[in-house]
Design a protein around this motif. Structure first.
Motif, PDB file in Angstrom:
ATOM      1  N   GLY A  93       4.274 -20.617  -2.852  1.00  0.00           N
ATOM      2  CA  GLY A  93       3.814 -20.919  -4.216  1.00  0.00           C
ATOM      3  C   GLY A  93       4.981 -21.228  -5.144  1.00  0.00           C
ATOM      4  O   GLY A  93       4.893 -22.137  -5.984  1.00  0.00           O
ATOM      5  N   ARG A  94       6.069 -20.484  -5.017  1.00  0.00           N
ATOM      6  CA  ARG A  94       7.263 -20.747  -5.834  1.00  0.00           C
ATOM      7  C   ARG A  94       7.835 -22.126  -5.513  1.00  0.00           C
ATOM      8  O   ARG A  94       8.256 -22.867  -6.408  1.00  0.00           O
ATOM      9  CB  ARG A  94       8.306 -19.659  -5.601  1.00  0.00           C
ATOM     10  CG  ARG A  94       7.903 -18.339  -6.231  1.00  0.00           C
ATOM     11  CD  ARG A  94       8.793 -17.169  -5.878  1.00  0.00           C
ATOM     12  NE  ARG A  94      10.209 -17.489  -5.929  1.00  0.00           N
ATOM     13  CZ  ARG A  94      11.129 -16.847  -5.231  1.00  0.00           C
ATOM     14  NH1 ARG A  94      10.783 -15.842  -4.440  1.00  0.00           N
ATOM     15  NH2 ARG A  94      12.403 -17.174  -5.320  1.00  0.00           N
ATOM     16  N   LYS A 124       6.167 -24.692  -4.319  1.00  0.00           N
ATOM     17  CA  LYS A 124       5.204 -25.680  -4.808  1.00  0.00           C
ATOM     18  C   LYS A 124       5.374 -25.891  -6.310  1.00  0.00           C
ATOM     19  O   LYS A 124       5.209 -27.009  -6.820  1.00  0.00           O
ATOM     20  CB  LYS A 124       3.779 -25.221  -4.499  1.00  0.00           C
ATOM     21  CG  LYS A 124       2.711 -26.195  -4.921  1.00  0.00           C
ATOM     22  CD  LYS A 124       1.330 -25.678  -4.559  1.00  0.00           C
ATOM     23  CE  LYS A 124       0.273 -26.650  -5.035  1.00  0.00           C
ATOM     24  NZ  LYS A 124      -1.074 -26.133  -4.761  1.00  0.00           N
ATOM     25  N   ALA A 125       5.746 -24.812  -7.014  1.00  0.00           N
ATOM     26  CA  ALA A 125       5.943 -24.908  -8.463  1.00  0.00           C
ATOM     27  C   ALA A 125       7.252 -25.618  -8.811  1.00  0.00           C
ATOM     28  O   ALA A 125       7.533 -25.852  -9.982  1.00  0.00           O
ATOM     29  CB  ALA A 125       5.924 -23.510  -9.075  1.00  0.00           C
ATOM     30  N   GLY A 126       8.060 -25.964  -7.801  1.00  0.00           N
ATOM     31  CA  GLY A 126       9.280 -26.711  -8.049  1.00  0.00           C
ATOM     32  C   GLY A 126      10.546 -25.888  -8.034  1.00  0.00           C
ATOM     33  O   GLY A 126      11.628 -26.422  -8.282  1.00  0.00           O
ATOM     34  N   GLU A 127      10.436 -24.623  -7.749  1.00  0.00           N
ATOM     35  CA  GLU A 127      11.626 -23.774  -7.707  1.00  0.00           C
ATOM     36  C   GLU A 127      12.462 -24.146  -6.480  1.00  0.00           C
ATOM     37  O   GLU A 127      11.935 -24.339  -5.388  1.00  0.00           O
ATOM     38  CB  GLU A 127      11.199 -22.300  -7.632  1.00  0.00           C
ATOM     39  CG  GLU A 127      12.320 -21.330  -7.847  1.00  0.00           C
ATOM     40  CD  GLU A 127      11.830 -19.894  -7.881  1.00  0.00           C
ATOM     41  OE1 GLU A 127      12.575 -19.025  -7.415  1.00  0.00           O
ATOM     42  OE2 GLU A 127      10.708 -19.650  -8.366  1.00  0.00           O
TER      43      GLU A 127
END
Length: 145
Positions: free
Chosen positions: A93-94, A96-99
């Motif tokens: 998820g991190r 996917k969020a661009g991190e």
């Protein structure tokens, strides 16, 4: 055999005979078995009921204890499986969020650890490609200037 039954008890009685001569360990004349008397046992209905209740309660408590132990074991095993999956899901998820620089912790059963390793490898390749694109963009900008 049941000899008598009252409102609060049962009376069991059985006759007792002398041992037949053929079965006697002593050398005696063959004689017909003689009635020596009767043996009687009185059993309280309340005592039997209490004993039955005690056995039922003990069996129920034992069954409940085993069921509870089984449920705790299932919970322990499912937590052991879901915790690494949850950690991997959070890392994904991190990402996917661009991190950037996200890595999964490689813990848990082999299959989950293998998935975390594959995710980490994928993130490393993605970071290398982004670095190459960044270098290419800088080179393109410096060429235009």
């Amino acid at each position: 055999m049941l000899d008598a039954e009252g409102p609060n008890a049962w009376r069991f009685a059985a006759p007792v005979y002398t041992q037949p001569a053929a079965e006697s360990p002593f050398t005696v004349q063959a004689a017909a078995p003689e009635l020596l008397g009767h043996v009687a046992v009185v059993m309280s209905k309340a005592a039997l009921s209490q004993t039955t209740t005690d056995i039922f309660v003990a069996n129920t408590a034992t069954s409940f204890s085993f069921a509870l132990l089984f449920l705790f074991l299932i919970r322990f095993l499912t937590n052991r499986m879901t915790r690494p999956l949850t950690q991997l899901s959070v890392s994904m998820g991190r990402a996917k969020a661009g991190e950037t620089g996200v890595r999964a912790v490689m813990v848990g059963p082999k299959d989950i650890s293998d998935m975390a390793h594959a995710f980490n490898s994928m993130m490393a390749v993605l970071e290398e490609r982004e670095a190459a694109l960044s270098v290419a963009a800088i080179a393109l900008r410096s060429r235009k200037a």
